[in-house]
Design an enzyme around this catalytic site. Sequence first.
Site, PDB file in Angstrom:
ATOM      1  CB  CYS A 293      39.851 -12.533  -5.668  1.00 42.99           C
ATOM      2  SG  CYS A 293      38.801 -13.697  -5.665  1.00 42.99           S
ATOM      3  CG  ASP A 294      40.452  -8.304  -5.767  1.00 43.61           C
ATOM      4  OD1 ASP A 294      40.950  -9.091  -6.603  1.00 43.61           O
ATOM      5  OD2 ASP A 294      39.604  -7.981  -5.502  1.00 43.61           O
TER       6      ASP A 294
ATOM      7  CB  CYS B 117      38.033 -12.274  -3.172  1.00 43.37           C
ATOM      8  SG  CYS B 117      38.249 -13.649  -3.193  1.00 43.37           S
TER       9      CYS B 117
END
Length: 179
Positions: free
Chosen positions: A48-49, A45
């Site tokens: 996300c990261d 992701c």
Amino acid sequence: SPFRVTIDGRKQIEAEAVIIATGAEAKYLGLESEQLFKGRGVSACATCDGFFYRKQDVVVVGGGDSACEEATYLASICNKVYLVVRKDHLRASKAMQRRVEETPNIDVKFESVTQQVLGNEQGVTGVLIRHADGSEEVLDATGFFVAIGHKPNTELFREALQLDAEGYIKTGPGTCWTN
């Protein structure tokens, strides 16, 4: 109708409709080194990261819309993005292909396969890829993002509902009705 759902073999709930929202899991390549560095440089992701890799070099694996989307997002915050694509072309839509082509810090590695995620105690340090001609190359990178699809979390419904070949719940044409 009404539908009855039994929870843990004890509690029963009745409802006029049941909505199944079990989500999906990201598919990974299945490399031992990929599992070793999960959470320490390996992710599925980018949104996300990706922030953790700001101004660093990263690798994205995949050739579809998701991979191209992740690569272009990461290109906006990272120094360099390598896009590793198995085939000799992208499967993504023409619009997504154009976005990748027009992003100067994305380097597409066509006809290439990830062999190993490299790293140390701190995390990912690079990725070893093999090109179609048999030659190998190490891409220096601190992040490795896998964007090769998802597996639906529907296995628990296999006996009760019709699933397609990929495991998604089949619905009637133009409806959300199942069997």
